[in-house]
Design a protein around this motif. Structure first.
Motif, short mmCIF file in Angstrom:
data_model
loop_
_atom_site.label_atom_id
_atom_site.label_comp_id
_atom_site.label_asym_id
_atom_site.label_seq_id
_atom_site.Cartn_x
_atom_site.Cartn_y
_atom_site.Cartn_z
N SER A 157 0.68 -1.29 0.07
CA SER A 157 0.07 0.07 0.15
C SER A 157 0.34 1.36 -0.23
N ARG A 158 1.93 1.05 0.73
CA ARG A 158 3.19 2.18 1.03
C ARG A 158 2.94 2.87 -1.12
N MET A 159 4.36 1.33 -1.49
CA MET A 159 4.92 1.34 -2.54
C MET A 159 3.61 2.45 -3.67
N ASN A 168 6.73 10.16 -4.95
CA ASN A 168 5.69 10.45 -5.16
C ASN A 168 5.19 11.72 -4.85
N THR A 169 5.26 13.02 -6.09
CA THR A 169 4.86 13.78 -5.43
C THR A 169 3.56 13.91 -5.31
N PRO A 170 2.58 14.55 -4.84
CA PRO A 170 1.11 15.28 -4.71
C PRO A 170 0.55 15.19 -6.03
N ALA A 174 -1.67 12.35 -8.02
CA ALA A 174 -3.31 12.60 -8.55
C ALA A 174 -3.02 12.15 -10.48
N GLU A 175 -2.13 12.39 -10.85
CA GLU A 175 -2.01 12.07 -12.28
C GLU A 175 -2.44 10.29 -12.52
#
Length: 318
Positions: A157-159, A168-170, A174-175
């Motif tokens: 789940s974290r990965m 990963n950036t926000p 989102a992408e």
């Protein structure tokens, strides 16, 4: 009636020191799971261990190897295929769920605890790679589990939610969610999920840990198995969806006062998963580092897997 392969089709040789049988059991969602039961000679009652993983593997690979070896050391062990994979039931094929795959461990505990040869007060879990995260989650919610060990653990789940090393950036998150939503439209229109390319077909230039995965799953000498997602198939493209916002290890501290053991190689790209999970867990707990071992070494390399450590941990705590 589920038809199970009766031939010995494991990636490791059969031991004459234990009894082996193919079994089935049903989880709380009505999915029938297939497993390999390994039992010491004799009547018991014995302590027992439910074993699964790695993520995308089958019971004929690393989990079965661990199960057979620990049965030789005096435990009844059950290596099982998670829902939707291998010989286990569930449709569509090759999808994963943080909830259902956690439940799979508890269903394995159900099965073991009903065996006349097992002392149901002495049942533990061993989770490998991504099923280390599922195993910890199962131990947190299922108080019947008296001890849990994980090896070369991944928090899937974290990965999936944050990327490797939480990079990963926000905007990237989102992408990813936008792309998963669009894929759902495609799957809905087609009436079936889409799958990615066959896993671990290397093109060159992959990270070293991906090369190491291929070195296990694609090698006939090590871990290739035709039913393994990572050897011969791929996950549904939307498999990450439920992992994106359902963290597996939220309640890891609630495993205590039951003990937890985290085993990891010092050369593994994934070591940080065990380090942070260990930090979040409550005592009694132990982080056991295997020197000069990468992630996949702990799948099958006899000189690296600390079977003595697993044996002493489960002997003392079950």
């Amino acid at each position: 009636m589920m038809e199970l392969t009766q031939d010995w089709d494991k990636t490791f040789p059969k031991s004459d020191k234990v009894d082996h049988s193919k079994v089935t059991f049903t989880n709380r969602y009505g999915i029938t799971l297939a497993g390999d039961l390994y039992a010491p000679k004799g009547d018991g009652p014995f302590a027992a261990i439910a074993i699964s993983g790695p993520f995308g593997a089958v019971k004929e690979q690393s989990s079965g190897f661990h199960a057979q070896t620990l049965a030789e050391r005096g435990f009844v062990t059950l290596a099982f295929d998670p829902s939707f994979t291998g010989e286990s039931g569930g449709s569509p094929r090759n999808v994963a769920s943080p909830d259902i795959n956690t439940e799979d461990f508890s269903a394995a505990v159900d099965y073991l605890g009903l065996l006349a040869s097992v002392d149901r007060e002495r049942i533990g879990i061993l989770g490998i790679c991504g099923f280390g995260g599922m195993g910890l989650n199962a131990a947190a919610v299922d108080k019947r589990v008296k001890a849990v060990a994980v090896t070369t653990m991944y928090d899937i789940s974290r990965m999936m939610a944050k990327g490797y090393f939480d990079s990963n950036t926000p905007e990237q998150r989102a992408e990813t969610l936008e792309a998963l939503g669009q894929q759902r439209w495609v799957d809905a229109e087609n009436g079936a999920p889409a799958y990615g390319p066959v896993s671990l077909e290397l093109q060159g230039g992959e990270p070293q840990f991906v090369v190491e995965y291929a070195g296990y799953y694609k090698s006939e000498e090590r871990g290739f198995h035709p039913r393994s997602v990572n050897s011969n198939a791929s996950w549904t493209l939307t498999t990450p969806l439920s992992f994106m916002n359902m963290p597996l290890l939220t309640y890891i501290d609630e495993i205590s006062p039951r003990p937890s053991l985290f085993v990891h190689g010092d050369k593994a790209h994934s070591l940080y998963f065990s380090e942070t999970a260990y930090a979040a867990a409550a005592e009694p707990k132990e982080l056991f580092i295997v020197e000069d071992a990468n992630h996949t070494d702990l799948y099958d390399q006899v000189d690296k897997i600390p079977f003595d450590k697993f044996t002493s941990f489960f002997t003392e705590n079950l």
